[in-house]
Design an enzyme around this catalytic site. Structure first.
Site, short mmCIF file in Angstrom:
data_model
loop_
_atom_site.label_atom_id
_atom_site.label_comp_id
_atom_site.label_asym_id
_atom_site.label_seq_id
_atom_site.Cartn_x
_atom_site.Cartn_y
_atom_site.Cartn_z
N LYS A 118 1.14 -0.97 0.40
CA LYS A 118 0.12 -0.19 0.07
C LYS A 118 1.37 0.54 0.08
O LYS A 118 0.46 2.32 -0.82
CB LYS A 118 -0.58 0.27 1.12
CG LYS A 118 -1.69 -0.94 1.00
CD LYS A 118 -3.63 -0.66 1.69
CE LYS A 118 -4.80 -0.75 1.18
NZ LYS A 118 -5.37 -2.46 0.58
N LYS A 202 -4.52 -9.35 -6.10
CA LYS A 202 -5.66 -9.63 -5.89
C LYS A 202 -7.07 -8.86 -6.49
O LYS A 202 -6.44 -7.36 -6.39
CB LYS A 202 -5.61 -10.47 -4.13
CG LYS A 202 -6.17 -8.76 -3.46
CD LYS A 202 -6.35 -9.04 -1.79
CE LYS A 202 -6.14 -7.83 -1.38
NZ LYS A 202 -7.18 -7.64 -0.78
N LYS A 205 -10.90 -3.15 -3.75
CA LYS A 205 -11.81 -2.62 -3.78
C LYS A 205 -11.53 -1.20 -4.51
O LYS A 205 -11.62 -0.56 -5.14
CB LYS A 205 -12.25 -2.11 -2.21
CG LYS A 205 -13.33 -3.58 -1.63
CD LYS A 205 -13.17 -2.24 -0.58
CE LYS A 205 -13.07 -3.72 0.91
NZ LYS A 205 -12.63 -3.23 1.37
N1 AQP Z 1 -9.29 -10.98 -4.06
C1 AQP Z 1 -9.75 -11.45 -1.82
N2 AQP Z 1 -10.22 -12.91 -1.94
C2 AQP Z 1 -10.30 -13.16 -0.97
N3 AQP Z 1 -10.60 -12.44 0.39
C3 AQP Z 1 -10.41 -11.45 -0.08
N4 AQP Z 1 -10.16 -10.22 1.11
C4 AQP Z 1 -10.25 -8.79 0.67
N5 AQP Z 1 -9.91 -9.44 -0.74
C5 AQP Z 1 -9.85 -10.81 -1.55
C6 AQP Z 1 -10.85 -10.42 2.25
O1 AQP Z 1 -12.08 -9.92 2.70
C7 AQP Z 1 -12.23 -8.99 3.77
C8 AQP Z 1 -12.03 -7.95 4.12
O2 AQP Z 1 -11.30 -7.07 3.59
P1 AQP Z 1 -11.23 -5.68 4.23
O3 AQP Z 1 -11.86 -4.98 3.61
O4 AQP Z 1 -10.70 -5.00 5.14
O5 AQP Z 1 -9.73 -5.22 3.17
P2 AQP Z 1 -8.25 -5.39 2.00
O6 AQP Z 1 -7.84 -7.18 2.31
O7 AQP Z 1 -7.11 -4.80 2.22
O8 AQP Z 1 -9.55 -6.04 1.15
P3 AQP Z 1 -9.78 -4.76 -0.15
O9 AQP Z 1 -11.17 -5.19 -1.26
O10 AQP Z 1 -8.38 -5.65 -1.52
O11 AQP Z 1 -9.78 -3.50 -0.05
P4 AQP Z 1 -8.72 -2.71 -0.20
O12 AQP Z 1 -7.95 -2.47 -1.49
O13 AQP Z 1 -9.45 -1.40 -0.17
O14 AQP Z 1 -7.23 -2.84 0.25
C9 AQP Z 1 -10.49 -9.09 4.28
O15 AQP Z 1 -10.60 -10.55 5.42
C10 AQP Z 1 -10.24 -10.00 3.43
O16 AQP Z 1 -8.99 -11.14 3.54
#
Ligand code: AQP
Length: 338
Positions: A118, A202, A205
């Site tokens: 990040k 991966k 969001k």
């Molecule tokens: N691609 C993924 N595959 C499986 N699990 C995923 N998670 C996120 N992306 C995937 C799981 O969703 C939960 C919530 O995640 P989060 O929003 O708290 O943070 P993150 O992991 O950083 O998710 P994003 O979507 O990638 O958000 P941004 O882009 O804002 O950082 C967690 O259990 C995560 O593992």
């Protein structure tokens, strides 16, 4: 000992939720909700303190916080069996994070993969704030406040749960048994759903391109379009081979999860067929798989006040447990009782 475990997990409302969040996290939570009696203590949070560790807009954050709670409910989380809470409504999270931060070596935080990724992505444009570095300490506080036994997450969060374990052990060694040491719980098949436009990344969001993710609220047309433009690998065969066909293998996992059909069966059904036919079947499965959630979501959107009541009640219940843990921590570290 399933059935008696205390569970905690959450999602940061940093945007609209996608099928990676659903398959990697929320679907696991639904199974846990079904396997556990209500009194075992399952807490699912909307982690808004985490959402401000990356650039955000205030109005969008408020909206995403509410939308995330609507998704939780639309997906089937039941506030009678689980505690649904908003992190910033329970001040113990930030307070405990401060205490734990004073016992967490800087080097351990700098080693975290998500921090490195990040901070690289934010680069010179936004600057790197200390809150981003401290994110895993806050996550440890979230988990430890509820004496959590297991934390169901996707693969990208495993390292953070492991850090929470060492923070708990360090605190317990120094001050006597205070925290449960949480286990990480990952659903192997769906632990890492990859981006549709780059199978090396991966699904996220905050992914650069909208074509990389399918949102839980995407219309059937949008889903079909995104599946149609999803990258595939060279060759024509529809087979699961994550090393040589990472894009197709990711699509097969998504197809299998939404259709409930094993990957082997899909391989058999699509043997000799084209990517176009495969993608049409996949889009249909995702659209049908999300339809019940989407229709419940639309219904809930019309009664937002009721949702706020649920969040208030859940956050109050959470605050009662978290407050007790924090009081014990304050006593142990030597704060004068107020
Ligand atoms: N691609 C993924 N595959 C499986 N699990 C995923 N998670 C996120 N992306 C995937 C799981 O969703 C939960 C919530 O995640 P989060 O929003 O708290 O943070 P993150 O992991 O950083 O998710 P994003 O979507 O990638 O958000 P941004 O882009 O804002 O950082 C967690 O259990 C995560 O593992």
């Amino acid at each position: 000992m399933l059935g008696q475990q205390r569970i905690f997990s959450g999602i940061r409302p940093s945007g609209d939720l996608h099928i990676g969040n659903y398959l990697g996290a929320i679907r696991q939570w639904l199974k846990l909700q079904d396997d556990h009696p209500a009194e075992s203590g399952i807490v699912f949070g909307i982690m808004d303190l985490h959402a401000i560790t990356t650039p955000h807009e205030p109005e969008k954050l408020r909206e995403a916080t509410l939308e995330t709670s609507l998704i939780y409910l639309a997906a089937g989380l039941d506030p009678k069996r689980t505690t649904l809470m908003v992190q910033s409504w329970v001040p113990a999270h930030a307070e405990l994070a401060w205490v734990l931060g004073t016992m967490t070596p800087l080097g351990e935080l700098e080693r975290m993969t998500q921090f490195k990724e990040k901070s690289r992505a934010l680069g010179d444009k936004h600057g790197i704030m200390s809150g981003l570095l401290a994110y895993p300490v806050l996550m440890a506080a979230d988990i430890l406040l509820y004496h959590t036994d297991a934390v169901p997450v996707g693969e990208d969060q495993v390292q953070h749960v492991e850090l929470a374990r060492s923070i708990a052990e360090r605190f317990n060694n120094r001050y006597g048994k205070t925290f449960a040491v949480p286990a990480v719980m990952v659903q192997k098949e769906t632990a890492r759903i990859m981006s549709l436009d780059d199978p090396a990344k991966k699904m996220s969001k905050s992914g650069e391109s909208e074509r990389g993710y399918i949102l839980l609220t995407d219309s059937p047309d949008a889903i079909s379009e995104k599946v149609k433009t999803a990258v595939t690998d060279s060759g024509k065969e529809i087979i699961y081979d994550p090393v040589n066909k990472p894009a197709l293998s990711n699509l097969l996992v998504v197809f299998s999860e939404f259709s409930g059909r094993p990957v082997k069966e899909l391989e058999r059904d699509y043997a000799g067929k084209s990517y176009v036919e495969f993608k049409a079947g996949l889009a249909e499965a995702v659209i049908a798989g999300l339809a019940p959630l989407q229709s419940k979501f639309r219904e809930l959107e019309r009664g937002r006040a009721g949702v706020l009541d649920i969040l208030h009640a859940g956050s109050e219940r959470a605050a009662a447990v978290a407050g007790q843990t924090l009081a014990a921590v304050k006593e142990k570290i030597g704060f004068l009782a107020a």
